[in-house]
Design an enzyme around this catalytic site. Structure first.
Site, PDB file in Angstrom:
ATOM      1  N   GLY A   1      -0.340  12.726  48.291  1.00  0.00           N
ATOM      2  CA  GLY A   1      -0.719  11.952  47.511  1.00  0.00           C
ATOM      3  C   GLY A   1      -1.126  12.592  46.301  1.00  0.00           C
TER       4      GLY A   1
ATOM      5  CD  GLN B   1      -5.774  15.186  43.428  1.00  0.00           C
ATOM      6  OE1 GLN B   1      -4.901  14.137  43.696  1.00  0.00           O
ATOM      7  NE2 GLN B   1      -5.755  16.323  43.891  1.00  0.00           N
TER       8      GLN B   1
ATOM      9  CB  CYS C   1      -8.384  17.836  48.357  1.00  0.00           C
ATOM     10  SG  CYS C   1      -8.098  17.220  46.665  1.00  0.00           S
ATOM     11  CG  LEU C   2      -2.310  18.407  46.572  1.00  0.00           C
ATOM     12  CD1 LEU C   2      -1.027  17.601  45.790  1.00  0.00           C
ATOM     13  CD2 LEU C   2      -1.244  19.694  47.381  1.00  0.00           C
TER      14      LEU C   2
ATOM     15  CG  HIS D   1      -7.899  12.380  49.750  1.00  0.00           C
ATOM     16  ND1 HIS D   1      -8.465  13.267  50.490  1.00  0.00           N
ATOM     17  CD2 HIS D   1      -7.324  12.556  48.697  1.00  0.00           C
ATOM     18  CE1 HIS D   1      -8.193  14.323  49.741  1.00  0.00           C
ATOM     19  NE2 HIS D   1      -7.367  14.154  48.669  1.00  0.00           N
ATOM     20  CD  GLU D   2      -4.615  10.553  46.749  1.00  0.00           C
ATOM     21  OE1 GLU D   2      -5.096  10.748  45.747  1.00  0.00           O
ATOM     22  OE2 GLU D   2      -4.298  11.081  47.601  1.00  0.00           O
TER      23      GLU D   2
ATOM     24  CG  HIS E   1      -8.544  12.376  44.142  1.00  0.00           C
ATOM     25  ND1 HIS E   1      -9.520  13.756  43.905  1.00  0.00           N
ATOM     26  CD2 HIS E   1      -8.165  12.795  45.128  1.00  0.00           C
ATOM     27  CE1 HIS E   1      -8.947  14.475  44.687  1.00  0.00           C
ATOM     28  NE2 HIS E   1      -8.019  13.966  45.625  1.00  0.00           N
TER      29      HIS E   1
HETATM   30  O1  GNR Z   1      -1.559  16.413  50.556  1.00  0.00           O
HETATM   31  C1  GNR Z   1      -2.694  16.006  51.004  1.00  0.00           C
HETATM   32  N1  GNR Z   1      -2.928  15.973  52.347  1.00  0.00           N
HETATM   33  C2  GNR Z   1      -4.121  15.235  52.849  1.00  0.00           C
HETATM   34  C3  GNR Z   1      -4.572  15.484  54.131  1.00  0.00           C
HETATM   35  C4  GNR Z   1      -5.390  14.743  54.831  1.00  0.00           C
HETATM   36  C5  GNR Z   1      -6.193  13.650  54.224  1.00  0.00           C
HETATM   37  C6  GNR Z   1      -5.945  13.459  52.796  1.00  0.00           C
HETATM   38  C7  GNR Z   1      -4.642  14.284  52.360  1.00  0.00           C
HETATM   39  S1  GNR Z   1      -4.394  13.963  50.690  1.00  0.00           S
HETATM   40  C8  GNR Z   1      -3.682  15.494  50.174  1.00  0.00           C
HETATM   41  C9  GNR Z   1      -3.086  15.282  48.643  1.00  0.00           C
HETATM   42  C10 GNR Z   1      -4.219  15.123  47.779  1.00  0.00           C
HETATM   43  O2  GNR Z   1      -4.931  16.208  47.465  1.00  0.00           O
HETATM   44  N2  GNR Z   1      -4.414  13.914  47.234  1.00  0.00           N
HETATM   45  O3  GNR Z   1      -5.492  13.767  46.402  1.00  0.00           O
HETATM   46 NI    NI Z   2      -6.947  15.116  46.727  1.00  0.00          NI
END
Ligand code: GNR
Ligand code: NI
Length: 175
Positions: free
Chosen positions: A45, A50, A93-94, A135-136, A139
């Site tokens: 995601g 980001q 998270c990236l 999660h998104e 953000h």
């Molecule tokens: O790549 C991602 N892996 C992930 C693993 C577990 C829970 C959430 C994520 S999202 C993350 C990509 C990201 O940072 N999206 O904002």
């Molecule tokens: Ni993230």
């Protein structure tokens, strides 16, 4: 075009994003860049903020998940409508490379967003996909998963991200 992913902490990751008002060529180009950046970084995601764009917009692709994948899909102005249950899930998270921690999340979520044709789409997700949607949306509300863990763990991660940024700055200077 692959864009640079902001590393936490960064004030731009804390700002609440603005609603997208419509789809035009510029937005379509941004979405292409978001997919390219997400796949290049091997993420499931990516939220627009980001890469420093303060719009309520995210892409997601959990299609490789064993428990039922979502996407590839773009979510314009996504909102969570309801959640069910509570699980612990290890997230990464990236914007926080090399780290992962357990977070409490709902294993089932109903959510809504606009697609590229501006249709209002309502969906349900479970398991890993449900976590990714939460999660998104976090953000886009200016939150990252480390806001949901203990301050001890968060401060440890903050130190490591400071070192990572310093190492990258030094490397950039060398080049
Ligand atoms: O790549 C991602 N892996 C992930 C693993 C577990 C829970 C959430 C994520 S999202 C993350 C990509 C990201 O940072 N999206 O904002
Ligand atoms: Ni993230």
């Amino acid at each position: 075009m692959i864009r640079e992913i902001l590393i936490w902490p960064d004030p731009r990751l804390k700002e609440k994003t603005r609603l997208v008002e419509g789809v035009d060529d510029e937005l379509r180009k941004l979405i292409d860049d978001m997919y390219e950046t997400m796949y290049d970084a091997e993420g499931v995601g990516l939220a627009a903020n980001q890469i420093g764009v303060g719009l309520r917009l995210a892409v997601i692709d959990t299609s490789t998940a064993e428990d039922g994948g979502l996407g590839p899909m773009v979510m314009i102005n996504p909102e969570i409508l309801s959640t069910e249950g509570s699980i612990r899930f290890r997230e990464g998270c990236l914007s926080i490379p090399g780290e992962s921690e357990e977070v409490i999340r709902a294993p089932k979520v109903r959510f809504r967003f606009r697609d590229l044709d501006w249709n209002l789409v309502e969906m349900e997700a479970t398991g890993f996909s449900a976590v990714a949607v939460q999660h998104e949306c976090d953000h886009l509300d200016g939150k990252v998963y480390v806001d949901r863990i203990s301050s001890l763990k968060r401060e440890r991660i903050r130190k490591r991200m400071k070192r990572l940024k310093e190492a990258r700055a030094a490397q950039a200077e060398e080049a």
